[in-house]
Design a protein around this motif. Structure first.
Motif, PDB file in Angstrom:
ATOM      1  N   LYS A 223      -0.110  80.053  38.059  1.00  0.00           N
ATOM      2  CA  LYS A 223      -0.795  80.332  39.319  1.00  0.00           C
ATOM      3  C   LYS A 223      -0.705  81.816  39.689  1.00  0.00           C
ATOM      4  O   LYS A 223      -1.180  82.233  40.744  1.00  0.00           O
ATOM      5  CB  LYS A 223      -0.184  79.494  40.450  1.00  0.00           C
ATOM      6  CG  LYS A 223      -0.340  77.983  40.284  1.00  0.00           C
ATOM      7  CD  LYS A 223       0.313  77.237  41.437  1.00  0.00           C
ATOM      8  CE  LYS A 223       0.179  75.724  41.270  1.00  0.00           C
ATOM      9  NZ  LYS A 223      -1.224  75.287  41.450  1.00  0.00           N
ATOM     10  N   GLY A 224      -0.066  82.600  38.824  1.00  0.00           N
ATOM     11  CA  GLY A 224       0.077  84.028  39.093  1.00  0.00           C
ATOM     12  C   GLY A 224       1.198  84.378  40.058  1.00  0.00           C
ATOM     13  O   GLY A 224       1.280  85.504  40.551  1.00  0.00           O
ATOM     14  N   TYR A 225       2.103  83.422  40.328  1.00  0.00           N
ATOM     15  CA  TYR A 225       3.158  83.658  41.302  1.00  0.00           C
ATOM     16  C   TYR A 225       4.122  84.764  40.858  1.00  0.00           C
ATOM     17  O   TYR A 225       4.591  85.563  41.689  1.00  0.00           O
ATOM     18  CB  TYR A 225       3.939  82.377  41.566  1.00  0.00           C
ATOM     19  CG  TYR A 225       3.210  81.355  42.410  1.00  0.00           C
ATOM     20  CD1 TYR A 225       1.983  81.650  43.009  1.00  0.00           C
ATOM     21  CD2 TYR A 225       3.744  80.094  42.633  1.00  0.00           C
ATOM     22  CE1 TYR A 225       1.315  80.723  43.788  1.00  0.00           C
ATOM     23  CE2 TYR A 225       3.081  79.145  43.418  1.00  0.00           C
ATOM     24  CZ  TYR A 225       1.869  79.469  43.983  1.00  0.00           C
ATOM     25  OH  TYR A 225       1.207  78.548  44.761  1.00  0.00           O
ATOM     26  N   ALA A 226       4.439  84.813  39.566  1.00  0.00           N
ATOM     27  CA  ALA A 226       5.380  85.829  39.084  1.00  0.00           C
ATOM     28  C   ALA A 226       4.835  87.230  39.345  1.00  0.00           C
ATOM     29  O   ALA A 226       5.565  88.125  39.797  1.00  0.00           O
ATOM     30  CB  ALA A 226       5.650  85.627  37.595  1.00  0.00           C
ATOM     31  N   LYS A 227       3.550  87.430  39.103  1.00  0.00           N
ATOM     32  CA  LYS A 227       2.935  88.736  39.345  1.00  0.00           C
ATOM     33  C   LYS A 227       2.946  89.074  40.831  1.00  0.00           C
ATOM     34  O   LYS A 227       3.229  90.216  41.224  1.00  0.00           O
ATOM     35  CB  LYS A 227       1.509  88.753  38.812  1.00  0.00           C
ATOM     36  CG  LYS A 227       0.811  90.097  38.952  1.00  0.00           C
ATOM     37  CD  LYS A 227      -0.578  90.063  38.351  1.00  0.00           C
ATOM     38  CE  LYS A 227      -1.256  91.427  38.479  1.00  0.00           C
ATOM     39  NZ  LYS A 227      -2.632  91.410  37.894  1.00  0.00           N
ATOM     40  N   VAL A 228       2.655  88.091  41.667  1.00  0.00           N
ATOM     41  CA  VAL A 228       2.671  88.292  43.114  1.00  0.00           C
ATOM     42  C   VAL A 228       4.050  88.753  43.578  1.00  0.00           C
ATOM     43  O   VAL A 228       4.195  89.722  44.339  1.00  0.00           O
ATOM     44  CB  VAL A 228       2.260  86.998  43.849  1.00  0.00           C
ATOM     45  CG1 VAL A 228       2.525  87.125  45.342  1.00  0.00           C
ATOM     46  CG2 VAL A 228       0.797  86.680  43.598  1.00  0.00           C
ATOM     47  N   LEU A 229       5.094  88.062  43.108  1.00  0.00           N
ATOM     48  CA  LEU A 229       6.445  88.378  43.550  1.00  0.00           C
ATOM     49  C   LEU A 229       6.933  89.711  42.992  1.00  0.00           C
ATOM     50  O   LEU A 229       7.616  90.472  43.693  1.00  0.00           O
ATOM     51  CB  LEU A 229       7.402  87.257  43.141  1.00  0.00           C
ATOM     52  CG  LEU A 229       7.207  85.949  43.893  1.00  0.00           C
ATOM     53  CD1 LEU A 229       8.149  84.875  43.357  1.00  0.00           C
ATOM     54  CD2 LEU A 229       7.430  86.135  45.394  1.00  0.00           C
ATOM     55  N   ALA A 230       6.602  89.991  41.729  1.00  0.00           N
ATOM     56  CA  ALA A 230       6.997  91.277  41.156  1.00  0.00           C
ATOM     57  C   ALA A 230       6.355  92.421  41.938  1.00  0.00           C
ATOM     58  O   ALA A 230       7.004  93.434  42.237  1.00  0.00           O
ATOM     59  CB  ALA A 230       6.600  91.339  39.688  1.00  0.00           C
ATOM     60  N   HIS A 231       5.087  92.251  42.284  1.00  0.00           N
ATOM     61  CA  HIS A 231       4.372  93.267  43.066  1.00  0.00           C
ATOM     62  C   HIS A 231       5.021  93.443  44.439  1.00  0.00           C
ATOM     63  O   HIS A 231       5.253  94.571  44.900  1.00  0.00           O
ATOM     64  CB  HIS A 231       2.910  92.851  43.215  1.00  0.00           C
ATOM     65  CG  HIS A 231       2.001  93.941  43.683  1.00  0.00           C
ATOM     66  ND1 HIS A 231       2.007  94.406  44.977  1.00  0.00           N
ATOM     67  CD2 HIS A 231       1.057  94.671  43.028  1.00  0.00           C
ATOM     68  CE1 HIS A 231       1.110  95.361  45.098  1.00  0.00           C
ATOM     69  NE2 HIS A 231       0.523  95.548  43.933  1.00  0.00           N
ATOM     70  N   ALA A 232       5.353  92.334  45.095  1.00  0.00           N
ATOM     71  CA  ALA A 232       5.986  92.393  46.408  1.00  0.00           C
ATOM     72  C   ALA A 232       7.355  93.053  46.334  1.00  0.00           C
ATOM     73  O   ALA A 232       7.738  93.843  47.211  1.00  0.00           O
ATOM     74  CB  ALA A 232       6.101  90.984  46.988  1.00  0.00           C
TER      75      ALA A 232
END
Length: 275
Positions: free
Chosen positions: A219-228
């Protein structure tokens, strides 16, 4: 050998800044110490101020619920070898986890033989870092996902410990408790407010312990959290880097897409003594 005092730790941070990314892991500990993050390490150099070896080790004046890593940055392998074999800078009667330049692996094995302690190489890692915040792409996630981003709290320690590759025991539980209590974390929660994906920061300020529950992957959650997390570290004035297992191709690709880079000629080795 010299144990650095507070004002000398400030100077050492400025010195190691010149040697990034190879000095990142010791540099991260120095940054945390100099920004008043709880620290249970002290810093050792071969000489001052023109040191060739700088090492973090457990602070012998503190009690520890977990054993902090012994991190080493070194520009002369022979000086390091002499320190490890001839000086009592490490308590060789205890369990010793740590990391240093992967090229020192043979020397570490030799030291273990001379010290008559067991040695194990755990893994080799890439040091990936964001050289410039302008390289960070703009977020592509919407407000619905952003509204689910929060920080971990102590009620989540058991979940993170159970899913951490190197956790699952009391030592892991105590370490994660320390991290969540004192360092940045980001998570995405479900409709009941429970974490389904998360990322933490180690006590040496590297991003890590990234994990998504199987049901919520792709769902792309890892990318979202890394960006945050990158944005939060930049706002706090912390270094932005991570240690990626050499075999973890997926995580390396994720951070590369976020603008991270690495020194292709350099690797860190994570080791254990007295296993």
């Amino acid at each position: 050998m010299k144990i650095l005092q507070k004002e000398q730790v400030l100077i050492a941070e400025r010195v190691l800044l010149k040697y990034l990314p190879r000095s990142f892991q010791v540099y991260g500990y120095l940054c945390g110490f100099n920004r008043n993050k709880p620290s249970n390490v002290q810093f050792i150099v071969d000489q001052w101020p023109d040191f060739q070896v700088i090492m973090s080790r457990p602070d012998r004046e503190q009690e520890h619920t977990f054993v902090p890593d012994t991190k080493i940055y070194c520009t002369d392998e022979q000086v390091l070898k002499k320190m490890l074999t001839q000086e009592d800078i490490i308590d060789w009667s205890t369990y010793i986890p740590g990391a240093c330049n992967a090229s020192f692996t043979s020397m570490l094995k030799e030291v273990s033989t001379k010290r008559q302690v067991s040695y194990r190489r755990l893994l080799v890692t890439h040091s990936m870092y964001l050289p410039d915040s302008t390289f960070l792409p703009k977020p592509t996630f919407g407000s619905e996902v952003e509204s689910k981003i929060s920080s971990l709290n102590l009620s989540h320690v058991d979940l993170v410990n159970r899913t951490w590759k190197y956790g699952g025991d009391e030592r892991g539980y105590n370490y994660i408790t320390f991290l969540i209590s004192n360092f940045p974390s980001c998570c995405i929660t479900d409709d009941q407010g429970q974490p389904v994906s998360w990322i933490l920061v180690y006590d040496y300020l590297a991003m890590g312990l990234m994990y998504t529950l199987p049901k919520y992957r792709r769902k792309g959650y890892a990318k979202v959290l890394a960006h945050a997390m990158v944005r939060r570290l930049l706002a706090d004035g912390f270094p932005v880097y991570c240690q990626i297992d050499e075999e973890n191709v997926q995580s390396k690709k994720l951070f590369k897409n976020l603008g991270f880079t690495e020194d292709p000629s350099y690797r860190d080795v994570c080791f254990e003594y007295n296993i």
